[in-house]
Enzyme design. Structure first.
Site, PDB file in Angstrom:
ATOM      1  CE  LYS A  70      50.488  87.901 -11.867  1.00 47.46           C
ATOM      2  NZ  LYS A  70      50.746  86.451 -11.695  1.00 47.46           N
TER       3      LYS A  70
ATOM      4  CD  GLU B 234      51.160  95.968  -7.648  1.00 48.21           C
ATOM      5  OE1 GLU B 234      50.974  97.023  -8.307  1.00 48.21           O
ATOM      6  OE2 GLU B 234      50.548  94.913  -7.905  1.00 48.21           O
TER       7      GLU B 234
ATOM      8  CB  SER C 252      47.062  80.578 -14.224  1.00 47.33           C
ATOM      9  OG  SER C 252      47.800  79.894 -13.237  1.00 47.33           O
TER      10      SER C 252
HETATM   11  C1  LIG Z   1      50.254  85.731 -10.625  1.00 48.37           C
HETATM   12  C2  LIG Z   1      49.827  84.352 -10.936  1.00 48.37           C
HETATM   13  C3  LIG Z   1      48.660  83.790 -10.368  1.00 48.37           C
HETATM   14  C4  LIG Z   1      47.840  84.497  -9.333  1.00 48.37           C
HETATM   15  O1  LIG Z   1      47.252  85.681  -9.758  1.00 48.37           O
HETATM   16  P1  LIG Z   1      45.671  85.817 -10.021  1.00 48.37           P
HETATM   17  O2  LIG Z   1      45.466  87.266 -10.127  1.00 48.37           O
HETATM   18  O3  LIG Z   1      44.974  85.191  -8.863  1.00 48.37           O
HETATM   19  O4  LIG Z   1      45.386  85.087 -11.280  1.00 48.37           O
HETATM   20  C5  LIG Z   1      48.280  82.524 -10.755  1.00 48.37           C
HETATM   21  N1  LIG Z   1      48.996  81.812 -11.647  1.00 48.37           N
HETATM   22  C6  LIG Z   1      50.123  82.306 -12.212  1.00 48.37           C
HETATM   23  C7  LIG Z   1      50.868  81.469 -13.184  1.00 48.37           C
HETATM   24  C8  LIG Z   1      50.573  83.593 -11.881  1.00 48.37           C
HETATM   25  O5  LIG Z   1      51.695  84.069 -12.437  1.00 48.37           O
END
Ligand SMILES: *Cc1c(COP(=O)(O)O)cnc(C)c1O
Length: 398
Positions: free
Chosen positions: A89, A111, A377
């Site tokens: 993020k 938000e 992610s």
């Molecule tokens: C917020 C988050 C997501 C989901 O958000 P996307 O916009 O779909 O990438 C996925 N993995 C993690 C670790 C997150 O913090």
């Protein structure tokens, strides 16, 4: 056929900017300027310097030896979990705060649902010495106290929203309302590839550093830039958009998205948007969303807060509709097992969101020479309580 946004802000029939009249000046000013600002050499220099020295990029592309043997393909993990603040993020919030400064804004609003985007926003506001207000449903502030504490330490004001169901959609409404009333000095940082144009394209561009790095890293490691498949989890879809971005037009790269089935697609407790959703308008964008026959948004459910969203970014709605990407719905239990498996086989504890992407390996067969990249992610530190509860429940059942 292109999978990129067109000049009107659409991906196929999805996207656009369906906004109240009052928001029009803010969105229009952003739309008129974002491409030019992002292309400036000084912007690129500042963005890349912060990604490198503050965020810790490039993130490693790790060859997962143990899992490759298990799944009989060449498996690489793109380590977004190693970024500062623990997920992808921050790539977006760094980009947007720089953009806000070029736009002459002094204040930031955001938000947040689980608090991850709120923390990433509060972090860059501390870095840039900007005022920060984060709108968060009251129910969510109670569920996510550690992230509320982080945001407060970082100097952000967290506003607990008490309207509606006191969750993410109500926080979004409140942030929009604030923006309408303070268009001159305030920029609104949206956390995923959702919302009215130009947000989906802007966020995708900032996250596209993920696939840009994958290309040069694979070239070094494998002698070719393109993998055979990229797999990512999708909440709103920003890590997936970033991981897919530079492969969108290359049909030889298979794109695979994992969404949250929750307790199961047909249980009424799910967040599997492409499986359950219909065409509609959510947060200013035409997309697929979970809704009743008369168009009321259905509350989504997933064990992972980051995937608990009733819609999906317009780019992904188009990738689904055009069959460019394959979507798999992964249940809570499948994801938890995959999260535990990665922890035990590679010593990497993934976020539960990420664990959904790992579960795809149990559903798709690859060939031994196939190069498969999974976007890791985020890290699982924030999910330890959920993991340990799951382990306790499992032991009690034995
Ligand atoms: C917020 C988050 C997501 C989901 O958000 P996307 O916009 O779909 O990438 C996925 N993995 C993690 C670790 C997150 O913090």
């Amino acid at each position: 056929m292109t999978y990129q946004v067109n000049e009107k802000g659409f991906y196929g029939k999805f996207g656009g900017a369906y906004i109240p009249e009052m928001l029009y000046p803010n969105i229009e000013s952003l739309r008129n300027q974002y491409l030019e600002i992002i292309a400036k050499p000084e912007f690129q220099r500042d963005f890349n310097a912060l990604l490198s020295d503050y965020v810790g990029r490039p993130t490693p592309l790790y060859f997962s030896k143990n899992m490759s043997a298990q799944y009989n393909c060449k498996l690489y993990l793109k380590r977004e979990d190693l970024n500062h603040t623990g997920a992808h993020k921050i790539n977006n919030t760094i980009g947007q705060i720089l953009l806000a400064r070029y736009l002459g804004k002094e204040k930031i609003i955001a938000e947040t649902g689980a608090g991850q985007h709120g923390v990433a926003t509060a972090t860059v506001c501390a870095l840039m010495n900007m005022d920060c207000i984060v709108y968060m449903g009251k129910v969510d502030t109670e569920r996510q106290q550690a992230n509320v504490a982080r945001m407060r330490m970082l100097g952000a004001k967290v506003v607990a929203v008490t309207s509606g169901s006191q969750t993410l959609k109500d926080a979004t409404n409140e942030a929009m309302r604030h923006w309408i009333n303070h268009p001159e000095d305030t920029h609104y940082i949206i956390g995923s590839v959702v919302g009215p144009h130009p947000y989906p394209d802007m966020v995708a561009r900032f996250q596209s550093v993920i696939s840009k790095e994958i290309k040069s890293q694979l070239l070094k490691k494998e002698g070719r830039e393109n993998p055979d498949a990229v797999i990512a989890c999708v909440g709103g879809g920003s890590n997936a958009a970033g991981g897919f971005y530079h492969f969108l037009e290359n049909q030889s790269v298979r794109l695979i998205a994992a969404e949250a089935a929750g307790l199961g697609v047909s249980t009424g407790k799910s967040a599997a948007t492409t499986a359950l959703g219909k065409d509609g308008i959510l947060h200013g964008s035409r997309t697929l969303l979970m809704q009743t026959d008369d168009g009321q948004v259905i509350e989504p459910y997933s064990i992972s807060a980051g995937l608990d969203y009733p819609g999906i970014g317009a780019m992904h709605a188009h990738l689904f509709d055009s069959r460019r990407a394959d979507f798999y719905a992964i249940t809570d239990e499948e994801a938890m097992e995959s999260g535990l498996a990665l922890s035990a086989t590679e010593g990497i504890i993934p976020a539960i969101e990420t664990a959904h992407a790992l579960s795809v390996l149990d559903k798709v067969n690859f060939k031994p020479q196939d190069i498969v990249v999974i976007i890791l992610s985020g890290r699982g530190d924030k999910d330890l309580e959920t993991y340990s509860q799951y382990l306790n429940d499992k032991e009690a059942k034995r």
